[in-house]
Design a protein around this motif. Sequence first.
Motif, PDB file in Angstrom:
ATOM      1  N   MET A  22     -77.251 106.390 -12.000  1.00 44.52           N
ATOM      2  CA  MET A  22     -76.497 106.115 -10.460  1.00 44.52           C
ATOM      3  C   MET A  22     -77.142 106.950  -9.394  1.00 44.52           C
ATOM      4  N   THR A  23     -77.565 108.279  -9.781  1.00 44.24           N
ATOM      5  CA  THR A  23     -78.440 109.114  -8.866  1.00 44.24           C
ATOM      6  C   THR A  23     -79.509 108.383  -8.331  1.00 44.24           C
ATOM      7  N   LEU A  24     -80.294 107.908  -9.266  1.00 42.17           N
ATOM      8  CA  LEU A  24     -81.657 107.019  -8.825  1.00 42.17           C
ATOM      9  C   LEU A  24     -81.213 105.742  -8.188  1.00 42.17           C
ATOM     10  N   LEU A  25     -80.345 105.231  -8.157  1.00 43.11           N
ATOM     11  CA  LEU A  25     -79.731 103.674  -7.586  1.00 43.11           C
ATOM     12  C   LEU A  25     -79.572 104.278  -6.200  1.00 43.11           C
ATOM     13  N   ILE A  26     -78.657 105.154  -6.065  1.00 43.70           N
ATOM     14  CA  ILE A  26     -78.335 105.944  -4.880  1.00 43.70           C
ATOM     15  C   ILE A  26     -79.570 106.033  -3.997  1.00 43.70           C
ATOM     16  N   THR A 156     -68.936 105.937  -7.554  1.00 45.59           N
ATOM     17  CA  THR A 156     -69.955 106.713  -7.564  1.00 45.59           C
ATOM     18  C   THR A 156     -70.108 106.853  -6.137  1.00 45.59           C
ATOM     19  N   ASN A 157     -69.943 105.676  -5.082  1.00 46.25           N
ATOM     20  CA  ASN A 157     -70.392 105.540  -3.651  1.00 46.25           C
ATOM     21  C   ASN A 157     -68.952 105.752  -2.916  1.00 46.25           C
ATOM     22  N   MET A 158     -67.884 106.128  -3.555  1.00 43.80           N
ATOM     23  CA  MET A 158     -66.628 106.538  -3.031  1.00 43.80           C
ATOM     24  C   MET A 158     -66.172 105.412  -2.107  1.00 43.80           C
ATOM     25  N   GLN A 159     -66.028 104.283  -2.581  1.00 41.38           N
ATOM     26  CA  GLN A 159     -65.455 103.184  -2.025  1.00 41.38           C
ATOM     27  C   GLN A 159     -64.187 102.801  -2.329  1.00 41.38           C
TER      28      GLN A 159
END
Length: 185
Positions: A22-26, A156-159
């Motif tokens: 997820m860190t890489l995707l963000i 993860t993106n706090m949506q």
Amino acid sequence: MIELLKQPWPWYLSGAAIALIMTLLIYFGKFFGVSSNLRTICTIAGAGRKVKFFDFDWRAQKWNLLFIFGAVIGGFISSTLLNNDQPIQLSSATIADLESMGIAFDGNLNPSQLFGLDAVFSFKGFLILLVGGLLVGFGTRYAGGCTSGHAISGLTNMQMPSLIAVIGFFIGGLAMTYLILPYLF
């Protein structure tokens, strides 16, 4: 070494791997979700000529197809090369719950009584798969994504819509487990 891989891995390794991905995707500005792959595959197959939802530039999403391809290959490797043939360990309470619904635990992750060819090709099994598939497809489209997309990428993106969707997934899962499933079997 291969014998070590056949043992169950600790839960925290999966969590760390998901966090890294997820860190890489963000970092690269990408979003993750399995249902978006289905949309991309349908677009490649030409569904965009008939339905506006599938009319988009699928080449921008081809990286996501690698994810689904990797998931299929990873599942194949884990079920063939890393299979340890030991029965899974379930709590006695879970086994008792299954037996109360008339499901005999046979040591497999997917009990053959539910997922065997006899069950799938029975009228009841076929109907459950058909209705379940329609509900999952409708729910995924209505929620704007699937459980993995909302629960992993969206949270993860706090949506906020993803938080609402995940709460709905859990409520639906609990309702299915305690209110509907006991009457299906």
